[in-house]
Design a protein around this motif. Sequence first.
Motif, PDB file in Angstrom:
ATOM      1  N   ARG A 124       0.820  -1.212   0.000  1.00  0.00           N
ATOM      2  CA  ARG A 124       0.000   0.000   0.000  1.00  0.00           C
ATOM      3  C   ARG A 124       0.853   1.261   0.000  1.00  0.00           C
ATOM      4  O   ARG A 124       0.769   2.092   0.908  1.00  0.00           O
ATOM      5  CB  ARG A 124      -0.974  -0.005   1.180  1.00  0.00           C
ATOM      6  CG  ARG A 124      -2.020  -1.097   1.064  1.00  0.00           C
ATOM      7  CD  ARG A 124      -2.962  -1.122   2.239  1.00  0.00           C
ATOM      8  NE  ARG A 124      -3.829  -2.292   2.162  1.00  0.00           N
ATOM      9  CZ  ARG A 124      -4.492  -2.807   3.190  1.00  0.00           C
ATOM     10  NH1 ARG A 124      -4.394  -2.245   4.378  1.00  0.00           N
ATOM     11  NH2 ARG A 124      -5.262  -3.872   3.033  1.00  0.00           N
ATOM     12  N   ARG A 125       1.673   1.383  -1.024  1.00  0.00           N
ATOM     13  CA  ARG A 125       2.526   2.555  -1.185  1.00  0.00           C
ATOM     14  C   ARG A 125       2.334   3.159  -2.576  1.00  0.00           C
ATOM     15  O   ARG A 125       1.782   2.528  -3.485  1.00  0.00           O
ATOM     16  CB  ARG A 125       3.995   2.175  -0.978  1.00  0.00           C
ATOM     17  CG  ARG A 125       4.327   1.654   0.425  1.00  0.00           C
ATOM     18  CD  ARG A 125       4.122   2.712   1.491  1.00  0.00           C
ATOM     19  NE  ARG A 125       4.315   2.194   2.837  1.00  0.00           N
ATOM     20  CZ  ARG A 125       5.479   2.266   3.507  1.00  0.00           C
ATOM     21  NH1 ARG A 125       6.533   2.836   2.929  1.00  0.00           N
ATOM     22  NH2 ARG A 125       5.580   1.775   4.711  1.00  0.00           N
ATOM     23  N   LEU A 126       2.828   4.361  -2.719  1.00  0.00           N
ATOM     24  CA  LEU A 126       2.763   5.111  -3.970  1.00  0.00           C
ATOM     25  C   LEU A 126       4.151   5.122  -4.604  1.00  0.00           C
ATOM     26  O   LEU A 126       5.141   5.438  -3.933  1.00  0.00           O
ATOM     27  CB  LEU A 126       2.303   6.537  -3.669  1.00  0.00           C
ATOM     28  CG  LEU A 126       2.297   7.556  -4.807  1.00  0.00           C
ATOM     29  CD1 LEU A 126       1.288   7.168  -5.867  1.00  0.00           C
ATOM     30  CD2 LEU A 126       1.983   8.943  -4.256  1.00  0.00           C
ATOM     31  N   HIS A 127       4.217   4.773  -5.882  1.00  0.00           N
ATOM     32  CA  HIS A 127       5.501   4.679  -6.592  1.00  0.00           C
ATOM     33  C   HIS A 127       5.498   5.641  -7.780  1.00  0.00           C
ATOM     34  O   HIS A 127       4.509   5.732  -8.504  1.00  0.00           O
ATOM     35  CB  HIS A 127       5.732   3.249  -7.077  1.00  0.00           C
ATOM     36  CG  HIS A 127       5.459   2.225  -6.028  1.00  0.00           C
ATOM     37  ND1 HIS A 127       6.300   1.984  -4.973  1.00  0.00           N
ATOM     38  CD2 HIS A 127       4.391   1.389  -5.854  1.00  0.00           C
ATOM     39  CE1 HIS A 127       5.786   1.038  -4.191  1.00  0.00           C
ATOM     40  NE2 HIS A 127       4.635   0.663  -4.709  1.00  0.00           N
ATOM     41  N   TRP A 128       6.605   6.326  -7.980  1.00  0.00           N
ATOM     42  CA  TRP A 128       6.701   7.322  -9.053  1.00  0.00           C
ATOM     43  C   TRP A 128       7.612   6.845 -10.173  1.00  0.00           C
ATOM     44  O   TRP A 128       8.775   6.511  -9.933  1.00  0.00           O
ATOM     45  CB  TRP A 128       7.219   8.654  -8.511  1.00  0.00           C
ATOM     46  CG  TRP A 128       6.188   9.404  -7.724  1.00  0.00           C
ATOM     47  CD1 TRP A 128       5.985   9.359  -6.372  1.00  0.00           C
ATOM     48  CD2 TRP A 128       5.201  10.299  -8.245  1.00  0.00           C
ATOM     49  NE1 TRP A 128       4.935  10.166  -6.024  1.00  0.00           N
ATOM     50  CE2 TRP A 128       4.436  10.765  -7.146  1.00  0.00           C
ATOM     51  CE3 TRP A 128       4.892  10.748  -9.528  1.00  0.00           C
ATOM     52  CZ2 TRP A 128       3.383  11.660  -7.296  1.00  0.00           C
ATOM     53  CZ3 TRP A 128       3.839  11.648  -9.687  1.00  0.00           C
ATOM     54  CH2 TRP A 128       3.104  12.097  -8.579  1.00  0.00           C
ATOM     55  N   LEU A 129       7.065   6.812 -11.389  1.00  0.00           N
ATOM     56  CA  LEU A 129       7.822   6.488 -12.587  1.00  0.00           C
ATOM     57  C   LEU A 129       7.832   7.714 -13.497  1.00  0.00           C
ATOM     58  O   LEU A 129       7.028   8.632 -13.328  1.00  0.00           O
ATOM     59  CB  LEU A 129       7.189   5.302 -13.329  1.00  0.00           C
ATOM     60  CG  LEU A 129       6.893   4.036 -12.536  1.00  0.00           C
ATOM     61  CD1 LEU A 129       6.275   2.975 -13.455  1.00  0.00           C
ATOM     62  CD2 LEU A 129       8.136   3.501 -11.849  1.00  0.00           C
ATOM     63  N   LYS A 130       8.736   7.706 -14.478  1.00  0.00           N
ATOM     64  CA  LYS A 130       8.793   8.794 -15.453  1.00  0.00           C
ATOM     65  C   LYS A 130       8.943   8.213 -16.847  1.00  0.00           C
ATOM     66  O   LYS A 130       9.703   7.264 -17.052  1.00  0.00           O
ATOM     67  CB  LYS A 130       9.975   9.723 -15.150  1.00  0.00           C
ATOM     68  CG  LYS A 130      10.092  10.898 -16.131  1.00  0.00           C
ATOM     69  CD  LYS A 130      11.177  11.884 -15.710  1.00  0.00           C
ATOM     70  CE  LYS A 130      12.559  11.339 -15.933  1.00  0.00           C
ATOM     71  NZ  LYS A 130      13.608  12.350 -15.672  1.00  0.00           N
ATOM     72  N   TYR A 131       8.193   8.792 -17.794  1.00  0.00           N
ATOM     73  CA  TYR A 131       8.350   8.407 -19.194  1.00  0.00           C
ATOM     74  C   TYR A 131       8.768   9.636 -20.001  1.00  0.00           C
ATOM     75  O   TYR A 131       8.045  10.622 -20.092  1.00  0.00           O
ATOM     76  CB  TYR A 131       7.058   7.838 -19.771  1.00  0.00           C
ATOM     77  CG  TYR A 131       7.205   7.497 -21.236  1.00  0.00           C
ATOM     78  CD1 TYR A 131       8.054   6.461 -21.632  1.00  0.00           C
ATOM     79  CD2 TYR A 131       6.544   8.225 -22.217  1.00  0.00           C
ATOM     80  CE1 TYR A 131       8.219   6.154 -22.979  1.00  0.00           C
ATOM     81  CE2 TYR A 131       6.703   7.921 -23.563  1.00  0.00           C
ATOM     82  CZ  TYR A 131       7.549   6.886 -23.934  1.00  0.00           C
ATOM     83  OH  TYR A 131       7.738   6.590 -25.260  1.00  0.00           O
ATOM     84  N   ASP A 132       9.967   9.574 -20.589  1.00  0.00           N
ATOM     85  CA  ASP A 132      10.477  10.655 -21.433  1.00  0.00           C
ATOM     86  C   ASP A 132      11.105  10.071 -22.704  1.00  0.00           C
ATOM     87  O   ASP A 132      12.112  10.540 -23.193  1.00  0.00           O
ATOM     88  CB  ASP A 132      11.502  11.507 -20.681  1.00  0.00           C
ATOM     89  CG  ASP A 132      12.654  10.692 -20.110  1.00  0.00           C
ATOM     90  OD1 ASP A 132      12.702   9.460 -20.359  1.00  0.00           O
ATOM     91  OD2 ASP A 132      13.514  11.277 -19.436  1.00  0.00           O
ATOM     92  N   GLY A 133      10.451   9.040 -23.218  1.00  0.00           N
ATOM     93  CA  GLY A 133      11.003   8.233 -24.301  1.00  0.00           C
ATOM     94  C   GLY A 133      11.479   6.899 -23.779  1.00  0.00           C
ATOM     95  O   GLY A 133      11.516   5.903 -24.492  1.00  0.00           O
ATOM     96  N   ASN A 134      11.840   6.870 -22.508  1.00  0.00           N
ATOM     97  CA  ASN A 134      12.160   5.651 -21.764  1.00  0.00           C
ATOM     98  C   ASN A 134      11.391   5.677 -20.455  1.00  0.00           C
ATOM     99  O   ASN A 134      11.168   6.751 -19.877  1.00  0.00           O
ATOM    100  CB  ASN A 134      13.661   5.552 -21.476  1.00  0.00           C
ATOM    101  CG  ASN A 134      14.481   5.347 -22.728  1.00  0.00           C
ATOM    102  OD1 ASN A 134      14.361   4.333 -23.400  1.00  0.00           O
ATOM    103  ND2 ASN A 134      15.312   6.323 -23.052  1.00  0.00           N
TER     104      ASN A 134
END
Length: 205
Positions: A185-195
Amino acid sequence: MKSVHIALIRHSVTEWNAVNRIQGHFDSPLTDHGRQLAASWIETIKPESFDAVITSDLGRAIETAEIITEGLNLPTLRLKDLREQDWGKWSGLTLEELNEKFPGMLDEEISKGWDFCPPNGENRRITSARGIDALIHGAGKVAEMVDKKHPKVLAVAHEGVLKTVIYKLAGHDFMDDKPKLVKRRRLHWLKYDGNLSIERLNDIL
């Protein structure tokens, strides 16, 4: 190129979760407690700061997202490839029933790491690949829709697909002797900038 920031969470507690029944591609509704829990995440997640929502096409993920974003009318994408790992013949069984009908098989599969695969189900490699593809596809669609340089997306998925995506991006081998990367029950941050990449993990909800 735009960079899309993705807040990734698991759906809230369902009726089958409450009795340790395996859902996989099957579905069950949130419990009253699950609905209250999802509502309690609003203060931390701050859904009004998001530009769009991505969910799997299963009801438990959709319902969780709808509770969190109620009244905001955010653009929403429902993606089949964000579904939970397919547990095949084990879907619908409680863990107790699984161990009675297939003694020792669950532990045997767990010991295989990435090759964990329930009978007639799918392995973690397949789950990870489709989950990553779905998030990339969804982030790309949001980048096209939202006129911002750094759009923010709330993504609601499932424990299996969430873990396999994060473990793949982190280069983790899924073996029991390695530290677990994903807390409950946690929040995870991803990023998409072409990858697609990990920004940070395990923010408290």
